[in-house]
Every structure is written in structure tokens, then in C-alpha cells.
Design a protein around this motif. Sequence first.
Motif, PDB file in Angstrom:
ATOM      1  N   GLU A   3      -7.720 -28.367  67.232  1.00  0.00           N
ATOM      2  CA  GLU A   3      -8.110 -29.434  66.302  1.00  0.00           C
ATOM      3  C   GLU A   3      -7.640 -29.106  64.891  1.00  0.00           C
ATOM      4  OE1 GLU A   3     -12.326 -30.085  66.673  1.00  0.00           O
ATOM      5  OE2 GLU A   3     -12.080 -30.043  68.854  1.00  0.00           O
ATOM      6  N   LEU A   4      -7.756 -27.800  64.588  1.00  0.00           N
ATOM      7  CA  LEU A   4      -7.358 -27.362  63.254  1.00  0.00           C
ATOM      8  C   LEU A   4      -5.874 -27.664  63.032  1.00  0.00           C
ATOM      9  CD1 LEU A   4      -8.370 -25.629  60.778  1.00  0.00           C
ATOM     10  CD2 LEU A   4      -7.173 -23.749  61.872  1.00  0.00           C
ATOM     11  N   VAL A   5      -5.059 -27.310  64.070  1.00  0.00           N
ATOM     12  CA  VAL A   5      -3.627 -27.531  63.948  1.00  0.00           C
ATOM     13  C   VAL A   5      -3.362 -29.026  63.752  1.00  0.00           C
ATOM     14  CG1 VAL A   5      -1.426 -27.437  65.173  1.00  0.00           C
ATOM     15  CG2 VAL A   5      -2.974 -25.488  65.224  1.00  0.00           C
ATOM     16  N   ALA A   6      -4.115 -29.863  64.502  1.00  0.00           N
ATOM     17  CA  ALA A   6      -3.919 -31.302  64.391  1.00  0.00           C
ATOM     18  C   ALA A   6      -4.235 -31.770  62.970  1.00  0.00           C
ATOM     19  CB  ALA A   6      -4.802 -32.014  65.402  1.00  0.00           C
ATOM     20  N   SER A   7      -5.319 -31.226  62.414  1.00  0.00           N
ATOM     21  CA  SER A   7      -5.680 -31.693  61.072  1.00  0.00           C
ATOM     22  C   SER A   7      -4.697 -31.174  60.032  1.00  0.00           C
ATOM     23  CB  SER A   7      -7.124 -31.330  60.742  1.00  0.00           C
ATOM     24  OG  SER A   7      -7.222 -29.964  60.565  1.00  0.00           O
ATOM     25  N   ILE A   8      -4.190 -29.948  60.292  1.00  0.00           N
ATOM     26  CA  ILE A   8      -3.180 -29.421  59.361  1.00  0.00           C
ATOM     27  C   ILE A   8      -1.940 -30.339  59.394  1.00  0.00           C
ATOM     28  CG2 ILE A   8      -1.562 -27.526  58.925  1.00  0.00           C
ATOM     29  CD1 ILE A   8      -3.752 -25.657  60.053  1.00  0.00           C
ATOM     30  N   ALA A   9      -1.561 -30.676  60.656  1.00  0.00           N
ATOM     31  CA  ALA A   9      -0.389 -31.537  60.820  1.00  0.00           C
ATOM     32  C   ALA A   9      -0.599 -32.836  60.047  1.00  0.00           C
ATOM     33  CB  ALA A   9      -0.175 -31.825  62.306  1.00  0.00           C
ATOM     34  N   HIS A  10      -1.826 -33.342  60.152  1.00  0.00           N
ATOM     35  CA  HIS A  10      -2.141 -34.600  59.470  1.00  0.00           C
ATOM     36  C   HIS A  10      -2.038 -34.429  57.951  1.00  0.00           C
ATOM     37  CE1 HIS A  10      -4.043 -38.452  58.825  1.00  0.00           C
ATOM     38  NE2 HIS A  10      -4.869 -37.854  57.960  1.00  0.00           N
ATOM     39  N   GLU A  11      -2.623 -33.359  57.461  1.00  0.00           N
ATOM     40  CA  GLU A  11      -2.619 -33.117  56.016  1.00  0.00           C
ATOM     41  C   GLU A  11      -1.206 -32.903  55.473  1.00  0.00           C
ATOM     42  OE1 GLU A  11      -5.320 -30.839  53.665  1.00  0.00           O
ATOM     43  OE2 GLU A  11      -6.663 -30.628  55.403  1.00  0.00           O
ATOM     44  N   VAL A  12      -0.378 -32.262  56.284  1.00  0.00           N
ATOM     45  CA  VAL A  12       0.987 -31.972  55.835  1.00  0.00           C
ATOM     46  C   VAL A  12       1.854 -33.229  55.963  1.00  0.00           C
ATOM     47  CG1 VAL A  12       3.053 -30.627  56.378  1.00  0.00           C
ATOM     48  CG2 VAL A  12       0.815 -29.526  56.328  1.00  0.00           C
ATOM     49  N   ASN A  13       1.537 -33.979  57.013  1.00  0.00           N
ATOM     50  CA  ASN A  13       2.350 -35.159  57.312  1.00  0.00           C
ATOM     51  C   ASN A  13       2.303 -36.198  56.192  1.00  0.00           C
ATOM     52  OD1 ASN A  13       4.149 -36.021  59.166  1.00  0.00           O
ATOM     53  ND2 ASN A  13       2.687 -37.421  60.145  1.00  0.00           N
ATOM     54  N   GLN A  14       1.115 -36.405  55.678  1.00  0.00           N
ATOM     55  CA  GLN A  14       0.952 -37.426  54.632  1.00  0.00           C
ATOM     56  C   GLN A  14       1.809 -37.145  53.397  1.00  0.00           C
ATOM     57  OE1 GLN A  14      -3.183 -37.933  53.810  1.00  0.00           O
ATOM     58  NE2 GLN A  14      -3.051 -40.084  54.471  1.00  0.00           N
ATOM     59  N   PRO A  15       1.657 -35.976  52.763  1.00  0.00           N
ATOM     60  CA  PRO A  15       2.513 -35.720  51.591  1.00  0.00           C
ATOM     61  C   PRO A  15       3.992 -35.709  51.936  1.00  0.00           C
ATOM     62  CG  PRO A  15       1.189 -33.778  52.152  1.00  0.00           C
ATOM     63  CD  PRO A  15       0.684 -34.906  52.978  1.00  0.00           C
ATOM     64  N   LEU A  16       4.313 -35.257  53.191  1.00  0.00           N
ATOM     65  CA  LEU A  16       5.730 -35.214  53.559  1.00  0.00           C
ATOM     66  C   LEU A  16       6.315 -36.627  53.613  1.00  0.00           C
ATOM     67  CD1 LEU A  16       6.273 -32.431  56.246  1.00  0.00           C
ATOM     68  CD2 LEU A  16       7.052 -32.513  53.881  1.00  0.00           C
ATOM     69  N   SER A  17       5.545 -37.579  54.165  1.00  0.00           N
ATOM     70  CA  SER A  17       6.096 -38.936  54.204  1.00  0.00           C
ATOM     71  C   SER A  17       6.195 -39.511  52.779  1.00  0.00           C
ATOM     72  CB  SER A  17       5.323 -39.872  55.142  1.00  0.00           C
ATOM     73  OG  SER A  17       3.989 -39.531  55.159  1.00  0.00           O
ATOM     74  N   GLY A  18       5.255 -39.045  51.919  1.00  0.00           N
ATOM     75  CA  GLY A  18       5.366 -39.442  50.514  1.00  0.00           C
ATOM     76  C   GLY A  18       6.650 -38.925  49.894  1.00  0.00           C
ATOM     77  N   VAL A  19       6.955 -37.648  50.224  1.00  0.00           N
ATOM     78  CA  VAL A  19       8.187 -37.037  49.689  1.00  0.00           C
ATOM     79  C   VAL A  19       9.410 -37.825  50.160  1.00  0.00           C
ATOM     80  CG1 VAL A  19       9.687 -34.989  49.828  1.00  0.00           C
ATOM     81  CG2 VAL A  19       7.221 -34.718  49.433  1.00  0.00           C
ATOM     82  N   VAL A  20       9.419 -38.135  51.469  1.00  0.00           N
ATOM     83  CA  VAL A  20      10.563 -38.854  52.036  1.00  0.00           C
ATOM     84  C   VAL A  20      10.695 -40.236  51.365  1.00  0.00           C
ATOM     85  CG1 VAL A  20      11.494 -39.907  54.157  1.00  0.00           C
ATOM     86  CG2 VAL A  20      10.439 -37.626  54.216  1.00  0.00           C
ATOM     87  N   MET A  21       9.535 -40.935  51.210  1.00  0.00           N
ATOM     88  CA  MET A  21       9.547 -42.270  50.617  1.00  0.00           C
ATOM     89  C   MET A  21      10.080 -42.219  49.179  1.00  0.00           C
ATOM     90  SD  MET A  21       6.238 -44.560  51.366  1.00  0.00           S
ATOM     91  CE  MET A  21       5.755 -44.526  49.649  1.00  0.00           C
ATOM     92  N   ASN A  22       9.496 -41.321  48.407  1.00  0.00           N
ATOM     93  CA  ASN A  22       9.904 -41.205  47.007  1.00  0.00           C
ATOM     94  C   ASN A  22      11.349 -40.738  46.882  1.00  0.00           C
ATOM     95  OD1 ASN A  22       7.697 -42.074  45.456  1.00  0.00           O
ATOM     96  ND2 ASN A  22       6.567 -40.218  45.995  1.00  0.00           N
ATOM     97  N   GLY A  23      11.740 -39.813  47.793  1.00  0.00           N
ATOM     98  CA  GLY A  23      13.128 -39.311  47.780  1.00  0.00           C
ATOM     99  C   GLY A  23      14.106 -40.473  47.993  1.00  0.00           C
ATOM    100  N   ASN A  24      13.807 -41.325  48.994  1.00  0.00           N
ATOM    101  CA  ASN A  24      14.668 -42.473  49.292  1.00  0.00           C
ATOM    102  C   ASN A  24      14.718 -43.427  48.092  1.00  0.00           C
ATOM    103  OD1 ASN A  24      15.574 -41.797  51.790  1.00  0.00           O
ATOM    104  ND2 ASN A  24      13.771 -42.646  52.841  1.00  0.00           N
ATOM    105  N   PHE A  25      13.543 -43.593  47.472  1.00  0.00           N
ATOM    106  CA  PHE A  25      13.457 -44.478  46.312  1.00  0.00           C
ATOM    107  C   PHE A  25      14.363 -43.969  45.189  1.00  0.00           C
ATOM    108  CE2 PHE A  25      11.505 -45.329  42.152  1.00  0.00           C
ATOM    109  CZ  PHE A  25      11.531 -46.717  42.148  1.00  0.00           C
TER     110      PHE A  25
END
Length: 504
Positions: free
Chosen positions: A287-309
Motif C-alpha cells: 500500500e505504501l508503494v502505491a501511495s508513493i507512486a500516487h504522490e510521485v505521479n501527480q507532480p510528475l504529470s505536472g512537470v510533463v504538462m508544464n514542460g510541454n507548455f
Amino acid sequence: MISANAPLSGSYDYSEVARSVLIAIAASYAALDLTGRVTAASGRDRLPWLGGGATAMGIGIWAMHFKGMLALRLPVSVEYHWPTVLVSLFVAILASAVALYVASRQKMGPVEALTGGVIMSTGIAGMHYIGMAAMRLPAITRYSPLLVALSVFFAFIFSLVGLLLAFDLREETKWTVPRRLGSATVMGAAVSAMHYTGMAAASFMPASGPDLSHAVNISPIANSGIAIVTLIVIVAAVTTSSVDRRTSAEVQRFTQELERRVIERTEQLNEAQANLARVSRGLAMGELVASIAHEVNQPLSGVVMNGNFVLRQLARKMPNLEEVQQAVTEVVEDANRVSTVISRVRSLLKKAPPDKVELDINELVQEVSVLVRNETARNRVQVRLQLAAGLPRVPGDRVQLQQVLINLIMNAIDAMRTATDRTRYLDIMSAKHADGVVVRVQDSGIGLDPDRLERIFEPFYTTKPQGIGIGLSISRSIIESHGGRLWTEPASYGAIFQFTLPNQ
Ligand code: ADP
């Protein structure tokens, strides 16, 4: 010839004397033995043992004296006033009760010993001289004060020594019986010395015929009867006491064993609980790994979005630099969030260094099968263990290896739950292996797709709707960190997973 002025000359029947000494020794042994029994008895048990013990011991001491009197052969007929004889018997029993009471108490200081000795010796001397007063013969009994005093002194010494010995020998140890026998012999000799000194104190001056009311003649048969009955009473008392003691010792041993087992079970239970807690913490890793993945995933998609922008803006002739700056600031912030999450995970992992100890792999398998018992029972899975004997111990982290086994078993249960057409077997085997030991887990579930045999070990590979797909990859990395291998084998039915663990 009987002269009116000279005392009657008596002689001793030495075989009777010997018998009286034997009875004295037997009675002394009974006294020592019964003290132990009265000491061990507690509460309501104590009074019957004290009463019964005092009766047996009193009869013994009295019989010794009475036989000692009968051993004296006088040239006249001697009868005995039986009510007085009974009183002497009663006094002997009373004196024995006092002795047993004093010697079986928790503590016996000098005051108790002296008081007990005085009461007991008064009783014994009393019994002796009352017994002699029961004699009915055509003579007057005269006593030598010196010898009477000596006999009373002997009675006191004998009582004191008897009490001390009885107090000392009341606890049962390996050497108790031989020591009691030795002490009983000394005590028996002392009782006899007291008795025969008392007898020597008396001289019988011829006189007219005695009053024979309530007097009885002790025939040789009655004489032997006294000895036999006395010995029977003594043997019965000692036997009862020893059987009873053995039974209570057995009961005590049984109770102690039971207590020991309960303590042991509670300890094992506690350990299992602790392990369970650790293992469930281990399982919570998923569960911990899943939540870590979730926590990391959100900022990463932000990075990708902003990077593309930013890329889109920079491709323009007139990029909006203000917005670009804003997007890059957000990229930096998101990247910082990711790095914070990762450093948190790092510090978490640092706190749990591997804890390697020498493990008995069979014990581990058994522990895990207990931990998953509810799960297997709930899914009607039959667990069959085939654990090889004499396996070498392997160095390993107990909790990590439990986690591996639990992962394999949980996967097996999942696979069997999907297959509804067969009996659910879970076979866990252990065996010797060239490297050390090998453990094999086989189920009767849906089995593995041959094309995907290696993919299943990839992180996040799962075929289950609720699966995370990290169980097998974590398990493999745990086994490899132990220097072993985890792999799957083609199976005629279900799936087979095996892992090895080196023994050094
Ligand atoms: P998860 O159980 O979350 O899917 P795992 O890494 O433990 O993750 O397993 C990966 C995949 O391997 C499973 O989704 C399943 O397809 C397959 N698998 C594992 N064990 C078995 C088994 N005993 N029988 C059949 N398939 C299995």
C-alpha cells in the motif's frame, strides 16, 4: 525362691527385648516420615494427617514400652489393669501429636524445640510409668529416684533429638530415606535406653495378692498380636503417607508442567503476534508503494504538462515569458516535491536494516502456515507440508523471508480462488539443495501462461483487477539479496514457485 525381704528377681527375655527395640525403630521411622507428611499437608488436610500420624506413632511408642514390660519375666504371675493401659496408650498418642505438631511447623526455634521436648518427654515418661502402674502382681513396686530421674532425662534428650531430626528430615530429597533409617535407628535405641532405664528403676517387693479387678493376663498370643498389629499400623501409616506424598508430588509436577506449557504457549503466541504485526507492516509496504507512486505521479504529470507548455511557448515567435516563468517555477516546485517524497522513503528504508539470523527454514514455513491459517481455511485450501529433516540452517531476515512465503501463498490462494472446478491443494516442500536449501510452493490453481513466465517478475506486472504487480518482484529481490534464486517451473497442474537460500 521368693523371699519376703528381697525384691523379686526378674530376667529379660532377650528375643522380646529385640522385638521391642525393632518396634521402637519402626515407630521412630514412622514418626520421621509422618512429620514430613504433616508438613506437606495444608489446610483441611493437615488435621487428619496430624491425628492419624499421632495415632500410628503413639501406638508404636506405646507398643514398644508395653512389649518391653512384657519382656521382663518375674517369678510371679503378672496381670495388667486394662483401663490404666488404655490411659498410657492415650498419653503416648497425645505426646506424639505434640511432637508432630512442633516438628511440622514452618519454624522451630530453640524455645519451640525445648518446649516441645519437655511436653513430649513428660508424655513419654508419663506413659511409661502409667504403664508400669497398670501391672498387677503380688508385689509392691519401689522406684530408685536416681534411675527414674535418669530415665526422664533420657526421655527428654530423646524427645529433643527426635524433634530436631524430624524437623531436619521432613523435606523429601534423594537421601531422605537412608537418612531417616539411620536416624530412626538412633532414635529407636534412645527410646529403648529410656525404657529399660525406667524398668531398672523399679524393684518389686513381694506382697499379698493384688486387686485383680479389670486386670487381664497377656497371653503369648496376645503379646505377639500387639507386635503384629503395631507393625501393621506403622507400615500402613508410612505406606499411606508415601503413596499420598507421591500422588501429591505427581499432581504438583503435573500442575507445574501445565503451568510451564501455558507460559510457553503464551510466549509462542506473543511471538506469533509480534511477527504478525511485523509481517502485516511488511504487507502494508504494498500500500505504501502505491501511495508513493500516487504522490510521485501527480507532480510528475505536472512537470510533463508544464514542460510541454514551456516548449509550446518557446516555439512561438513571441513567447509569453511571464507564463513561461510561472510554468518553470511550478516545474521546480513539483521536482522538489518528488525529491522530498523520495528522501522520505529513503529515511524510512534506512530505519529498517536487514536483520539476518541463522534460520531453520522448516520452522519458518510452519510459522507462516500458522499466520495464513485463517486465509487458507476461509478459502477451503488444504495445506500439505513436506519438510525434509536435517536441513542446514540458513542466514536470513525472518520477516523478509516470511513476506516472500506469504506473497507466494497469497498468489496461490488467488489462483485457486479463480479455478472453481478442483480441490484446492497447497503443497509446501523443503529439501536440501546444492546451495543450501530449496523451498517449493505448488498450488492447484489456474496456472501460468507459458509465454509470460518471466514477465510476472517484472514490477507492476499484474493480471488481477485489484493487483499491484509488485509481490513477485519484491520477493525476487529479497531472495536475491540473500544470495538465492526465485523462479517458476512448468507444472502439470497449477503453478510451481521455488526459491533457494544458501547456507553461508
Ligand atoms: P499481484 O499479485 O499483485 O498481481 P505479483 O507480482 O505477486 O502481483 O504477481 C504477478 C502476477 O503473477 C499475478 O498477477 C499473476 O498473474 C501471476 N501469478 C503469481 N502467482 C501465481 C500463481 N500461483 N498462479 C498463477 N498466476 C500467478
